[in-house]
Design an enzyme around this catalytic site. Structure first.
Site, PDB file in Angstrom:
ATOM      1  N   HIS A   8      11.981 -14.805   7.212  1.00 47.00           N
ATOM      2  CA  HIS A   8      11.765 -16.190   7.651  1.00 47.00           C
ATOM      3  C   HIS A   8      10.483 -16.300   8.447  1.00 47.00           C
ATOM      4  O   HIS A   8      10.163 -15.432   9.237  1.00 47.00           O
ATOM      5  CB  HIS A   8      12.921 -16.651   8.553  1.00 47.00           C
ATOM      6  CG  HIS A   8      14.108 -17.079   7.782  1.00 47.00           C
ATOM      7  ND1 HIS A   8      14.236 -18.340   7.246  1.00 47.00           N
ATOM      8  CD2 HIS A   8      15.218 -16.406   7.439  1.00 47.00           C
ATOM      9  CE1 HIS A   8      15.388 -18.411   6.607  1.00 47.00           C
ATOM     10  NE2 HIS A   8      15.990 -17.250   6.711  1.00 47.00           N
ATOM     11  N   PRO A   9       9.779 -17.413   8.283  1.00 41.19           N
ATOM     12  CA  PRO A   9       8.607 -17.629   9.128  1.00 41.19           C
ATOM     13  C   PRO A   9       9.063 -17.889  10.558  1.00 41.19           C
ATOM     14  O   PRO A   9      10.142 -18.437  10.786  1.00 41.19           O
ATOM     15  CB  PRO A   9       7.964 -18.880   8.528  1.00 41.19           C
ATOM     16  CG  PRO A   9       9.056 -19.567   7.794  1.00 41.19           C
ATOM     17  CD  PRO A   9      10.020 -18.497   7.354  1.00 41.19           C
ATOM     18  N   GLU A  32      12.180 -35.842   5.772  1.00 40.87           N
ATOM     19  CA  GLU A  32      12.028 -34.947   6.912  1.00 40.87           C
ATOM     20  C   GLU A  32      11.238 -35.615   8.030  1.00 40.87           C
ATOM     21  O   GLU A  32      11.548 -35.457   9.203  1.00 40.87           O
ATOM     22  CB  GLU A  32      11.325 -33.657   6.473  1.00 40.87           C
ATOM     23  CG  GLU A  32      12.179 -32.802   5.558  1.00 40.87           C
ATOM     24  CD  GLU A  32      11.387 -31.683   4.900  1.00 40.87           C
ATOM     25  OE1 GLU A  32      10.141 -31.777   4.856  1.00 40.87           O
ATOM     26  OE2 GLU A  32      12.016 -30.751   4.416  1.00 40.87           O
ATOM     27  N   PHE A  62      14.689 -16.521  16.137  1.00 47.23           N
ATOM     28  CA  PHE A  62      15.686 -17.587  16.176  1.00 47.23           C
ATOM     29  C   PHE A  62      15.813 -18.174  14.781  1.00 47.23           C
ATOM     30  O   PHE A  62      14.832 -18.612  14.185  1.00 47.23           O
ATOM     31  CB  PHE A  62      15.231 -18.659  17.176  1.00 47.23           C
ATOM     32  CG  PHE A  62      16.093 -19.886  17.204  1.00 47.23           C
ATOM     33  CD1 PHE A  62      17.412 -19.821  17.636  1.00 47.23           C
ATOM     34  CD2 PHE A  62      15.575 -21.117  16.829  1.00 47.23           C
ATOM     35  CE1 PHE A  62      18.196 -20.970  17.676  1.00 47.23           C
ATOM     36  CE2 PHE A  62      16.346 -22.264  16.869  1.00 47.23           C
ATOM     37  CZ  PHE A  62      17.662 -22.178  17.292  1.00 47.23           C
ATOM     38  N   ALA A  66      17.092 -25.789   9.808  1.00 46.58           N
ATOM     39  CA  ALA A  66      16.345 -26.863  10.455  1.00 46.58           C
ATOM     40  C   ALA A  66      16.264 -28.140   9.642  1.00 46.58           C
ATOM     41  O   ALA A  66      15.785 -29.154  10.154  1.00 46.58           O
ATOM     42  CB  ALA A  66      14.930 -26.367  10.766  1.00 46.58           C
TER      43      ALA A  66
END
Length: 114
Positions: A8-9, A32, A62, A66
């Site tokens: 994940h970025p 979004e 984390f 999102a």
């Protein structure tokens, strides 16, 4: 799970957060944008700091699904999870990873049907 998390970025760098949450219309779909545009610099900096604290504490980034969340909502989730122990956060992050994967698969399925 840790290997999947590494893919994940990182959402903790302030410049990436600024681009994502300061109403960058070129990078976000209209759906979004409605939830994330207009984040204050204060929220962006708090997200960056919280992400850094989280990674230092837990040893992994984390992870949160999102999609559709505002910068303020992301910050609230991050702050609520920061006090958790590493074992709890491994469970939380794995559950969020599963949501992300399911969402991506759903999007792939929908685009394949077009």
């Amino acid at each position: 799970w840790l290997e999947a998390f590494r893919g994940h970025p990182k959402i903790g760098d302030a410049e990436s957060l600024r681009k994502k949450y300061h109403g960058n219309s070129g990078a976000l779909s209209s759906v979004e944008q409605s939830g994330v545009s207009g984040a204050s610099e204060e929220v962006i900096q708090a997200l960056a700091k919280g992400n850094q604290d989280y990674e230092e504490k837990n040893g992994f980034i984390f992870i949160v699904c999102a999609s559709g969340k505002s910068a303020s909502e992301m910050l609230e989730i991050l702050q609520s999870r920061l006090p958790n122990g590493r074992d709890q956060e491994l469970q939380n992050a794995a559950a969020e990873q599963a949501k992300i994967t399911a969402l991506r698969l759903q999007k792939l399925g929908a685009s394949a049907q077009l």
